[in-house]
Motif scaffolding. Structure first.
Motif, short mmCIF file in Angstrom:
data_model
loop_
_atom_site.label_atom_id
_atom_site.label_comp_id
_atom_site.label_asym_id
_atom_site.label_seq_id
_atom_site.Cartn_x
_atom_site.Cartn_y
_atom_site.Cartn_z
N ALA A 94 0.83 -1.21 0.00
CA ALA A 94 0.00 0.00 0.00
C ALA A 94 0.86 1.26 0.00
O ALA A 94 0.57 2.22 -0.72
CB ALA A 94 -0.92 -0.01 1.22
N SER A 95 1.93 1.24 0.80
CA SER A 95 2.83 2.39 0.84
C SER A 95 3.49 2.61 -0.52
O SER A 95 3.62 3.74 -0.99
CB SER A 95 3.88 2.19 1.93
N PHE A 96 3.90 1.50 -1.14
CA PHE A 96 4.56 1.60 -2.45
C PHE A 96 3.59 2.15 -3.49
O PHE A 96 3.94 3.02 -4.28
CB PHE A 96 5.08 0.23 -2.86
N ALA A 97 2.34 1.65 -3.48
CA ALA A 97 1.34 2.13 -4.43
C ALA A 97 1.04 3.61 -4.20
O ALA A 97 0.88 4.38 -5.15
CB ALA A 97 0.06 1.31 -4.30
N GLY A 98 0.99 4.01 -2.92
CA GLY A 98 0.77 5.41 -2.61
C GLY A 98 1.89 6.29 -3.11
O GLY A 98 1.67 7.41 -3.58
N ARG A 99 3.12 5.77 -3.02
CA ARG A 99 4.27 6.52 -3.53
C ARG A 99 4.15 6.72 -5.04
O ARG A 99 4.43 7.81 -5.56
CB ARG A 99 5.56 5.77 -3.20
N ILE A 100 3.76 5.68 -5.76
CA ILE A 100 3.61 5.78 -7.21
C ILE A 100 2.51 6.79 -7.57
O ILE A 100 2.67 7.62 -8.48
CB ILE A 100 3.29 4.40 -7.82
N LEU A 101 1.38 6.73 -6.85
CA LEU A 101 0.28 7.65 -7.13
C LEU A 101 0.67 9.10 -6.87
O LEU A 101 0.35 9.99 -7.65
CB LEU A 101 -0.94 7.27 -6.27
N SER A 102 1.37 9.34 -5.77
CA SER A 102 1.81 10.71 -5.48
C SER A 102 2.83 11.17 -6.51
O SER A 102 2.82 12.34 -6.93
CB SER A 102 2.38 10.81 -4.07
N GLY A 103 3.70 10.25 -6.94
CA GLY A 103 4.68 10.60 -7.97
C GLY A 103 4.00 10.97 -9.28
O GLY A 103 4.40 11.93 -9.95
N LEU A 104 2.96 10.22 -9.65
CA LEU A 104 2.22 10.53 -10.88
C LEU A 104 1.54 11.90 -10.76
O LEU A 104 1.46 12.64 -11.75
CB LEU A 104 1.17 9.45 -11.14
N THR A 105 1.07 12.22 -9.57
CA THR A 105 0.42 13.52 -9.36
C THR A 105 1.41 14.66 -9.62
O THR A 105 1.10 15.62 -10.35
CB THR A 105 -0.11 13.62 -7.92
N PHE A 106 2.60 14.55 -9.05
CA PHE A 106 3.57 15.63 -9.22
C PHE A 106 4.19 15.64 -10.61
O PHE A 106 4.58 16.70 -11.11
CB PHE A 106 4.64 15.53 -8.13
N THR A 107 4.25 14.48 -11.25
CA THR A 107 4.69 14.45 -12.65
C THR A 107 3.70 15.20 -13.52
O THR A 107 4.08 15.98 -14.41
CB THR A 107 4.84 13.00 -13.13
N THR A 108 2.41 14.98 -13.27
CA THR A 108 1.37 15.69 -14.03
C THR A 108 1.48 17.19 -13.80
O THR A 108 1.38 17.99 -14.75
CB THR A 108 -0.02 15.20 -13.61
N LEU A 109 1.70 17.60 -12.55
CA LEU A 109 1.83 19.02 -12.25
C LEU A 109 3.05 19.63 -12.93
O LEU A 109 3.03 20.81 -13.31
CB LEU A 109 1.92 19.23 -10.73
N SER A 110 4.12 18.84 -13.10
CA SER A 110 5.33 19.38 -13.72
C SER A 110 5.19 19.56 -15.23
O SER A 110 5.83 20.42 -15.81
CB SER A 110 6.52 18.46 -13.41
N LEU A 111 4.34 18.73 -15.86
CA LEU A 111 4.22 18.86 -17.32
C LEU A 111 3.08 19.78 -17.74
O LEU A 111 3.05 20.24 -18.90
CB LEU A 111 4.11 17.49 -17.98
N LEU A 112 2.14 20.06 -16.85
CA LEU A 112 1.02 20.93 -17.22
C LEU A 112 1.46 22.31 -17.69
O LEU A 112 0.94 22.82 -18.69
CB LEU A 112 0.05 21.06 -16.05
N PRO A 113 2.41 23.00 -17.00
CA PRO A 113 2.84 24.31 -17.51
C PRO A 113 3.42 24.24 -18.92
O PRO A 113 3.21 25.15 -19.73
CB PRO A 113 3.92 24.74 -16.50
N VAL A 114 4.13 23.14 -19.23
CA VAL A 114 4.69 22.98 -20.57
C VAL A 114 3.56 22.91 -21.61
O VAL A 114 3.60 23.57 -22.65
CB VAL A 114 5.55 21.71 -20.64
N VAL A 115 2.54 22.11 -21.31
CA VAL A 115 1.42 21.96 -22.23
C VAL A 115 0.67 23.27 -22.40
O VAL A 115 0.30 23.66 -23.52
CB VAL A 115 0.46 20.85 -21.73
N LEU A 116 0.46 23.98 -21.30
CA LEU A 116 -0.27 25.25 -21.37
C LEU A 116 0.52 26.31 -22.14
O LEU A 116 -0.06 27.06 -22.94
CB LEU A 116 -0.58 25.74 -19.96
#
Length: 246
Positions: A94-116
């Motif tokens: 569960a901890s590992f899955a949570g780490r992956i989900l949080s990582g995906l969240t911040f990856t999305t936040l990092s690429l959104l400015p580029v797309v915009l």
């Protein structure tokens, strides 16, 4: 298990956003590259701007994956909370899955400015179908860098993990052709690019949003890097587990 994984993800996300610069920093360099290099030099050319935006998206994904997982995992290992959660009856899943989900969240936040920036300040264009395919391409392209970051994080202490992540991200970006237009990189880059994971990853996005034919060599290399990095990450995790909990 899903609810517990979401709880871990929420905890990690809240822990990170309490330090806003940690979120802003991950998005700054790709967005700054778009503003200083893509917008003034390729912004009016629809084809060039589209490919350049795709490259910067992959750059953001790679950087976020290496630092979020590489440095983040290593830092967590040095704190008492992470070792404690790995001894609980629920196990580390569960901890590992949570780490992956949080990582995906911040990856999305990092690429959104580029797309915009690409959408509002350049002539870059893509169909809705192309954008949907590009999302899948980003996910596939992120895999080797996610595993690479996990391998670094579980194998090295924090100072070493930070140094290794800093050392490898730029050579991978430049050598894979992320900083050049398709087929317009220096000759030595074009020679080595198909054998680096960055090239295969960005070719998938180029093909999704533009008229680009992926290279078989790049695709085989991307799969090979993904498998090898996954194996190294699994080994590093088991090694850390055995060293500290057995």
């Amino acid at each position: 298990m899903p609810s517990l994984a979401l709880t871990h993800a929420r905890f990690r996300i809240l822990e990170t956003i309490r330090i806003p610069i940690a979120v802003v920093g991950g998005a700054f360099f790709p967005a700054a590259s778009m503003l200083f290099f893509v917008v003034p030099f390729a912004g009016d050319d629809a084809t060039a701007a589209t490919f350049a935006t795709a490259s910067m998206v992959m750059f953001a994904v790679m950087t976020s994956s290496l630092f979020t997982y590489g440095v983040g995992v290593s830092e967590d290992r040095s704190q008492p909370w992470d070792p404690y959660t790995r001894t609980l009856p629920a196990g580390p899943g569960a901890s590992f899955a949570g780490r992956i989900l949080s990582g995906l969240t911040f990856t999305t936040l990092s690429l959104l400015p580029v797309v915009l920036i690409g959408a509002f300040f350049t002539a870059a264009t893509a169909s809705w179908t192309g954008l949907l395919v590009a999302v899948g391409a980003v996910i596939l392209g992120a895999l080797p860098f996610t595993f690479m970051g996990l391998a670094i994080g579980y194998a090295l202490p924090m100072k070493a993990a930070l140094a290794v992540a800093q050392i490898i991200f730029f050579p991978l970006a430049f050598g894979g052709g992320l900083l050049s237009a398709p087929n317009q990189a220096p000759s030595f880059v074009e020679t080595i690019a198909p054998y680096l994971p960055t090239r295969g990853a960005v070719e998938l996005i180029w093909a999704a949003v533009g008229d680009f034919r992926v290279s078989a060599t790049s695709m085989v290399s991307l799969v090979a890097w993904t498998v090898v990095m996954a194996a190294i990450a699994a080994w590093a995790f088991r090694r850390d587990e055995g060293a500290r909990f057995h």
